[in-house]
Design an enzyme around this catalytic site. Structure first.
Site, PDB file in Angstrom:
ATOM      1  N   HIS B 219       0.806  -1.216   0.000  1.00 32.60           N
ATOM      2  CA  HIS B 219       0.000   0.000   0.000  1.00 32.60           C
ATOM      3  C   HIS B 219       0.835   1.260   0.000  1.00 32.60           C
ATOM      4  O   HIS B 219       0.300   2.354  -0.155  1.00 32.60           O
ATOM      5  CB  HIS B 219      -0.968  -0.009   1.190  1.00 32.60           C
ATOM      6  CG  HIS B 219      -2.193  -0.806   0.903  1.00 32.60           C
ATOM      7  ND1 HIS B 219      -2.163  -2.155   0.674  1.00 32.60           N
ATOM      8  CD2 HIS B 219      -3.505  -0.444   0.773  1.00 32.60           C
ATOM      9  CE1 HIS B 219      -3.389  -2.584   0.438  1.00 32.60           C
ATOM     10  NE2 HIS B 219      -4.220  -1.576   0.482  1.00 32.60           N
ATOM     11  N   SER B 223      -0.298  -0.859  -6.106  1.00 38.36           N
ATOM     12  CA  SER B 223      -0.049  -1.950  -7.041  1.00 38.36           C
ATOM     13  C   SER B 223       0.648  -1.423  -8.283  1.00 38.36           C
ATOM     14  O   SER B 223       0.377  -0.312  -8.728  1.00 38.36           O
ATOM     15  CB  SER B 223      -1.365  -2.597  -7.465  1.00 38.36           C
ATOM     16  OG  SER B 223      -1.789  -3.517  -6.492  1.00 38.36           O
ATOM     17  N   LYS B 247     -14.145  -7.631  -9.591  1.00 36.12           N
ATOM     18  CA  LYS B 247     -13.307  -8.479 -10.432  1.00 36.12           C
ATOM     19  C   LYS B 247     -12.748  -9.659  -9.619  1.00 36.12           C
ATOM     20  O   LYS B 247     -12.712 -10.798 -10.104  1.00 36.12           O
ATOM     21  CB  LYS B 247     -12.163  -7.654 -11.021  1.00 36.12           C
ATOM     22  CG  LYS B 247     -11.370  -8.413 -12.058  1.00 36.12           C
ATOM     23  CD  LYS B 247     -10.431  -7.502 -12.822  1.00 36.12           C
ATOM     24  CE  LYS B 247      -9.654  -8.298 -13.845  1.00 36.12           C
ATOM     25  NZ  LYS B 247      -8.808  -7.453 -14.684  1.00 36.12           N
ATOM     26  N   ASP B 248     -12.318  -9.379  -8.378  1.00 38.52           N
ATOM     27  CA  ASP B 248     -11.804 -10.466  -7.537  1.00 38.52           C
ATOM     28  C   ASP B 248     -12.901 -11.479  -7.214  1.00 38.52           C
ATOM     29  O   ASP B 248     -12.628 -12.676  -7.101  1.00 38.52           O
ATOM     30  CB  ASP B 248     -11.215  -9.907  -6.237  1.00 38.52           C
ATOM     31  CG  ASP B 248      -9.838  -9.286  -6.461  1.00 38.52           C
ATOM     32  OD1 ASP B 248      -9.175  -9.670  -7.442  1.00 38.52           O
ATOM     33  OD2 ASP B 248      -9.433  -8.427  -5.662  1.00 38.52           O
ATOM     34  N   GLU B 291       6.014 -33.795  -2.195  1.00 35.70           N
ATOM     35  CA  GLU B 291       4.828 -33.280  -2.868  1.00 35.70           C
ATOM     36  C   GLU B 291       5.235 -32.539  -4.141  1.00 35.70           C
ATOM     37  O   GLU B 291       6.361 -32.039  -4.245  1.00 35.70           O
ATOM     38  CB  GLU B 291       4.106 -32.305  -1.928  1.00 35.70           C
ATOM     39  CG  GLU B 291       3.457 -32.999  -0.746  1.00 35.70           C
ATOM     40  CD  GLU B 291       2.027 -33.378  -1.044  1.00 35.70           C
ATOM     41  OE1 GLU B 291       1.840 -34.370  -1.784  1.00 35.70           O
ATOM     42  OE2 GLU B 291       1.116 -32.717  -0.557  1.00 35.70           O
TER      43      GLU B 291
END
Ligand code: HEM
Lengths: 279, 433
Positions: B219, B223, B247-248, B291
């Site tokens: 922040h 972004s 959108k998320d 894994e």
């Protein structure tokens, strides 16, 4: 600074790797890996179609009941099924009285109520399937020094699970002449049995299924051939390994449908919010 | 980042005003992920994955806490308690498959998140700290995933623990005592299982704390975006809410469909059959593999097959494996190109795609047995991996001629002629080239 150290570290790793690569290539040329019998004669499992396959898969109780019968009358002599309780059999369509009767036909470890000494008693619905051998030493002693593994999770504990079990049970054969010619040292040892579906080709389990007469299926069921019994017991082991499989599939579809609708709505909301913003 | 044009929180309801005076939590949320946080308007779907990673952490904590209510961290009963969850606990199969596949999906999401950062140069100034904290999160995730895999106490749990802790024994002098101290014994047993359970429960909360720092650091500059050009004016941004919440939300829906498909229809697809066999210290599995999300690094570990001068092969492998991750910490200073986005870096772009393929190959090899030709392929792929980050990137960034970049985000979105372009005539292009 970071870049200088970086490039030096990079060259160091690249050099060490190239050295490994070069020595590896040199050995590969000078001492090529000799082929092994396992490598040449191992066979991948045959195809097996069961009702539990695929995203719509569910259990065919009639087949699984037959498979249970095979387990009970053949495999249980050597293999435990320690994660399954008699009460679980109600999921296969047996009623309570039948489950009680099945349980009672097994002797499970108990305690004498008067002396406190260990003894056996007829099983109850809450009991788990008992072990055929008191301990691993006894199991080995009776099986040419191999322990018959527990079968509860067998269908998940091998690649291609049920298909592997089916192939193993139907895959016994005489050792091919070609193998003996190419690998004279690989003759199946005493007490072992040749089976190309077993990773090292020879296992301590004698062919457990012999054909009609071994198990009597109830009316309306197919003939208990080796192939049929192998299929049925494999189907049974899918159930013992994953008793919630059918429920999982049944739950999955409504969940997916709900999520698809929700995502569709979310998409419309997204388009609506952004309708006058170029991006 | 609080750009000057950010919306201001103005509570209207008396209760909210009262709350704002006593504890301005709603104000905090408003400024962090609400209408008060301006975000570039041109983010593509790759920018969804941070939120998806956060969502997966919550899923892991929720399913994990409930699993822990039924699981017993004792070597005698751990395996059976896991099967008890699968068979007898109401919806236990859903919790367990959700948690196991959740871990995989978490890594899928984070790998995409990281490659997004690599391609769009998100690790560069002024966002180095976000990247550094990201690498810390990644290391913590690897540790958490490893210890979680040990808990069901199957064959792969046991032998994986043995092999991975065995890596420490490659360290000269203190190696073996260190390994025994880590395990609380000579081999994995109850002591190891217990401490792994304790740490596996703890680490996700440490990750949550580092994520808070990660987002805090995010922040400050705000972004980045697919052009890599910094925000210049109000028309470059939209408020996070409702634009990116919408959108998320859509992205989360698509992701959940995939996740649900795995859990309900292919829950063992990414697992290893041997882990359905109870741990047995006397029987070594034919192929010990971790894994899938460790496979690229496992391939690097095993690529070192020959001693290098006085350094034993095993020690080289261990150094390289850890080095392969730790070098990510130096990335912001290895790639010195002032251009962030791979979109405008023709040479970098080619190497980026090569790296992507290379990591896939490494992953593929890491899951296969250590035989030829897989080892040689791993060696070549490992050479590229190190060369890419440590040699190629520094060189590319100094010789590359970037392609022309848009002056601003708005220009990139709307085109040069649009009225909304705020570029004063004749102004210099963005700090690039
Ligand atoms: C649990 C794991 C993680 C969570 C929950 C998380 C969360 C987030 C969120 C919510 C964002 C903003 C949205 C976005 O850009 O996608 C973000 C940005 C970012 N993350 Fe992560 N992250 C995680 C792991 C990582 C890792 C492992 C790295 C790299 C090693 C990383 C590097 C970055 C960078 C560089 C940004 C800024 C991107 C930009 O603005 O262009 N993150 N993270």
């Amino acid at each position: 600074m970071v870049r200088i150290f970086g490039i030096l570290a990079g060259l160091f790793f690249v050099a060490a790797l190239s050295w490994s690569l070069a020595t590896g290539a040199y050995t590969a040329i000078t001492e090529p890996a000799s082929p092994t019998a396992e490598h040449e004669f191992y066979k991948h499992p045959k195809h097996l179609a069961l009702a539990s396959d695929g995203v719509f898969g569910k259990f065919d109780n009639q087949q699984i009941q037959r498979g249970f019968q095979v387990y009970k009358e053949v495999c249980a002599a050597c293999h435990s099924l320690r994660l399954v309780a008699f009460r679980d059999l109600t999921q296969l369509g047996y009623n309570e009285a039948e489950v009680k009767a099945i349980a009672a036909s097994f002797q499970v470890p108990g305690v004498d109520p008067n002396t406190g000494e260990a003894n056996t008693r007829p099983g109850l619905a809450i009991d788990y399937f008992p072990k055929p051998y008191p301990n691993d030493i006894a199991a080995r002693a009776a099986n040419n020094n191999a322990i018959p593994p527990d079968l509860s999770l067998m269908a998940k504990a091998r690649h291609d699970g049920a298909a592997y079990v089916y192939s193993l049970l139907t895959g016994y054969q005489a050792q091919p002449a070609k193998l003996l010619k190419e690998f004279p040292d690989s003759k199946t040892g005493p007490g072992l049995h040749y089976n190309p579906y077993f990773p090292n080709l020879n296992l301590a389990m004698a062919p457990p299924l012999s054909g009609p007469g071994q198990v009597t299926y109830g009316e309306g069921n197919p003939q208990p051939t080796v192939d049929q019994m192998a299929k049925d017991v494999s189907a049974f082991l899918v159930w013992t390994a994953e008793p919630k499989l059918a429920k999982r599939h049944q739950t999955g579809w409504p969940v997916l449908l709900f999520l698809i609708v929700l995502t569709g709505l979310a998409y419309l909301a997204y388009q609506n919010v952004w309708r006058d913003k170029k991006h | 980042m609080s750009f000057p044009w950010a919306n201001h929180y103005q509570p209207k309801a008396p209760l909210m005003r009262w709350l704002d005076e006593k504890l301005p939590l709603p104000r905090f949320v408003y400024n962090a992920v609400g209408a008060g946080y301006p975000v570039p308007r041109n983010l593509n779907y790759f920018w969804n994955f941070g939120v998806l990673a956060g969502f997966m952490l919550v899923v892991q904590i929720l399913t994990g806490v409930i699993l822990a209510m039924h699981y017993a961290p004792n070597a005698l009963v751990a395996f059976d308690s896991t099967e008890h969850i699968m068979r007898d606990v109401n919806w236990g199969w859903l919790l367990r498959y959700g948690h196991a596949n959740g871990a995989s999906m978490f890594f899928v999401v984070v790998y995409i998140h990281m490659f997004r950062g690599l391609y769009f140069g998100s690790y560069k100034a002024p966002r180095e700290m976000i990247w550094l904290l990201g690498v810390v999160i990644y290391l913590l995730m690897m540790a958490t995933g490893f210890m979680g895999y040990v808990l069901p106490w199957g064959q792969m749990s046991f032998w994986g623990a043995k092999v991975i802790t065995g890596l420490f024994s490659a360290i000269p002098l203190i190696g073996t005592p260190l390994q025994e101290w880590l395990l609380g014994g000579f081999a994995p047993d109850n002591a190891a299982l217990n401490r792994f359970f304790s740490l596996h429960f703890l680490l996700p909360f440490v990750i949550a704390a580092v994520i808070i720092l990660h987002i805090w650091a995010l922040h400050i500059p705000g972004s980045s975006n697919p052009t890599g050009v910094e925000v210049k004016s109000e028309s470059d941004t939209v408020p996070f809410h409702p634009y990116y919440t919408a959108k998320d939300g859509f992205g989360l829906g698509v992701f959940l469909i995939l996740f649900a498909f795995m859990v309900f229809f292919a829950p063992n697809w990414l697992g290893h059959p041997d882990n359905y066999i109870p741990a047995n210290p006397l029987s070594t599995p034919a192929h010990i593999v971790p894994e899938w999300y460790y496979w690229p690094f496992y391939a690097i570990l095993r690529a070192f097959t020959a001693d290098f001068f006085f350094i034993p092969a095993k020690l080289m492998g261990v150094m390289a494996m850890f080095g392969a991750i730790l070098l990510l910490f130096f990335l912001p200073w290895l790639d010195t190109s002032p251009v962030r986005s791979g979109k405008y870096r023709p040479l970098f772009r080619k190497f980026f795609y090569l790296l992507l393929v290379d990591v896939f190959i490494l992953g593929w090899m890491g899951g296969l047995p250590a035989e030829e030709p897989y080892v040689m392929i791993s060696q070549i792929a490992s050479i590229y991996y190190f060369a890419h980050f440590l040699i190629i990137l520094p060189i590319v960034s100094s010789i590359e001629r970037p392609e022309p970049m848009p002056f601003s985000i708005t220009e990139a979105v709307l085109g040069k002629d649009d009225k909304a372009v705020l570029a004063p005539p004749g102004s210099a292009p963005a700090p690039a080239a």
